[in-house]
Design an enzyme around this catalytic site. Sequence first.
Site, mmCIF file in Angstrom:
data_model
loop_
_atom_site.group_PDB
_atom_site.id
_atom_site.type_symbol
_atom_site.label_atom_id
_atom_site.label_comp_id
_atom_site.label_asym_id
_atom_site.label_seq_id
_atom_site.Cartn_x
_atom_site.Cartn_y
_atom_site.Cartn_z
ATOM 1 N N CYS A 128 0.938 -1.059 0.079
ATOM 2 C CA CYS A 128 0.144 0.023 -0.127
ATOM 3 C C CYS A 128 1.055 1.265 -0.062
ATOM 4 C CB CYS A 128 -1.060 0.076 1.186
ATOM 5 S SG CYS A 128 -1.810 1.573 1.356
ATOM 6 N N CYS A 146 -6.652 -2.047 0.842
ATOM 7 C CA CYS A 146 -5.840 -1.747 2.089
ATOM 8 C C CYS A 146 -6.862 -1.390 3.345
ATOM 9 C CB CYS A 146 -4.899 -0.523 1.979
ATOM 10 S SG CYS A 146 -4.287 0.279 3.343
#
Length: 657
Positions: A128, A146
């Site tokens: 991420c 995420c």
Amino acid sequence: MERQTFYITTPIYYPNNKLHVGHTYTTVAADALARYHRLRGHDTWFLTGTDEHGLNVERAARQAGKEPLEYVDPIVQWIKELWATLEIQYDDFIRTTEERHKRTVQAIFQRLYDQGDIYKGVYRGLYCTNCEAYYTESELKEGRICPVHDRPVEWVEEESYFFRLSKYGPAILEHIRRNPEFVRPESRRNEVVRFIERGLEDLSVSRTSFRWGIPVPFDPDHVIYVWVDALSNYITALGYPDGELYRRFWPASVHLIGKDILRFHAIIWPALLLALGIPLPRSVYGHGWLLIGGGKMSKSRAGSQVIDPLTLVRKYGVDPVRYFLLREVPFGADGAYSEEALVRRINADLANDLGNLVWRTASMIERFAGGEIPAPVPGEDDGILKEKAAEVFDEVERALERLEIDQALQAAWELPRRVNKYIDEQAPWELRRQGREEKLRTVLYNAAEAIRLCGVLLSPFLVHTPGRIWDQLGFNPPEEQLWDDARRWGLLPPGLRVRKGEPLFPRLDLDEVLNGEAAKTPAQTGTPDSKPGAAPVEPAARGSATLPSAEIDLETFQRVDLRVARVTAAAALPGARRLLKLQLDVGGEERQVVAGIAEHYRPEDLVGRNVILVANLKPVKLRGEISQGMILAAAGPDGSLALLTTDSAAVPGSKVR
Ligand code: ME8
């Protein structure tokens, strides 16, 4: 005796966008703790700063057509101005782009490599870019999203250096077991323990996919992983390994952070420190999030979900915003942010409990003691407020030791509440009526001294209010006033002249501030004289025992705005036998009412008492004086009159239903 030190850090913030109220939460809390420890005379250091490297900043700069540093400089400046506006007193502000930081991070990396704690390998994983972190499938939401940012992660494969994190898991677990205060609050400690027990993997600590970072000293194609870079700020800022500040302040007393970055602080950071042979910080405290619309307030969410702290401060002032952040949410837990909750806090705690107390006490000192703080008379002292104040100080200290900042404020508020109750119980206006002057002086002194102590109690949290409180008492505190000295009862010298100014916190109209509606107070200008004899307390109220009168529906009744009001001053009206002119505090708003009660009440007996005001009655002029409403009364025996009043707990300005 060994000098106590306190070293507190906040996370260093990403300057890839402006900060929101969620960020200010950590920093305001850290500032309150730092102020408290300074007041205790502890050698205190408070560090904050900016975390400027990484892919996100590189991308944002490219989009803006700028070099990364050129891109972040004005944002960092903005952040510093934000902290200045919120009166954050940090001792150092570190930027990870500074030489002092980069040099030391490279030395740390080199040392870990030389001793075999860093080795070269290949990393494949889901990354991420917002977190600057890799995730395993099981940590992600469905669709490889995420869990923090609600955005898809990316598949990344790169040659990388690895840090032997796995080797340090058992030592960290052991440390947590032996030092329960290392990870706080407790709920989060369990989460960290469970995570380590599942087994740690080695950590990828370099990147080749972007350039905006600190180069690996022995392999410049790689930049150092942004978290190794960022976490090191806590010691690079102190001049590790041999700086004077490092020797003085390390290990840190507390790293204050949001719960989303707890694992970095409670696992990766201790592992790095263990590898370097550096003592671990005493505590890592992961507070909760400020939520908005059910989700975390965060930079990557849409505009209306992000609250700009500067806008709030401009609208409500520094102290109300600081107070709200520190008081509203139990420190450690998540809590919903809403502007409505902020306004309610301002009205209930700041305007009513505190502001009104100061105003009310100063008014009584003006009326009953010629405006000077009277000297207490020892034989008359009940010691109630002295004892209460000592208890409250002890409780605030205990709560702050546990980092329970909201609890500390809750405990602090016990003092103004008790003083308000004390005044209602002791009824200075009654003491005056009974001619008990010595008791009256003692009660007024006690109230004023307790108010001085309220200022001391609030000093760690609020920045302007303590001074404003002392100013109203005419009190000039010593320059270097330490907590332990200032909390002693009896420091307020009698004879000071009170300076009653504006109310500390004006009461806010919720509709008006949230929707920007025009003020709803009745016209302040005079209206034509009403018919003679139409005094605001209607004689018809007397003795009419026939029930019921013509019925009205609920809606009609609700159109009558009945409010609790506190009498702050009362005077006879020259030439008018039946009339008294009253000044009323209607929750921060001042009203004047002319009431036909002079035959039944002496003006001095009314000051400090609550009455019920018909607040939306059209203003009238009586004997040349404006009367903005009517106070209610009922017939007493033998032609007497009984004013309607309230139980002591009722708050001026509150609606009567
Ligand atoms: O994490 N409520 O920086 P950052 C409460 N650079 N706290 C919040 C919040 C919210 N809605 N939103 C953010 C970083 N925070 C790294 C730190 S430290 C060596 C490196 C808190 O700017 C968040 O939990 O994304 C974190 O503690 C801090 O703001 C900085 O967030």
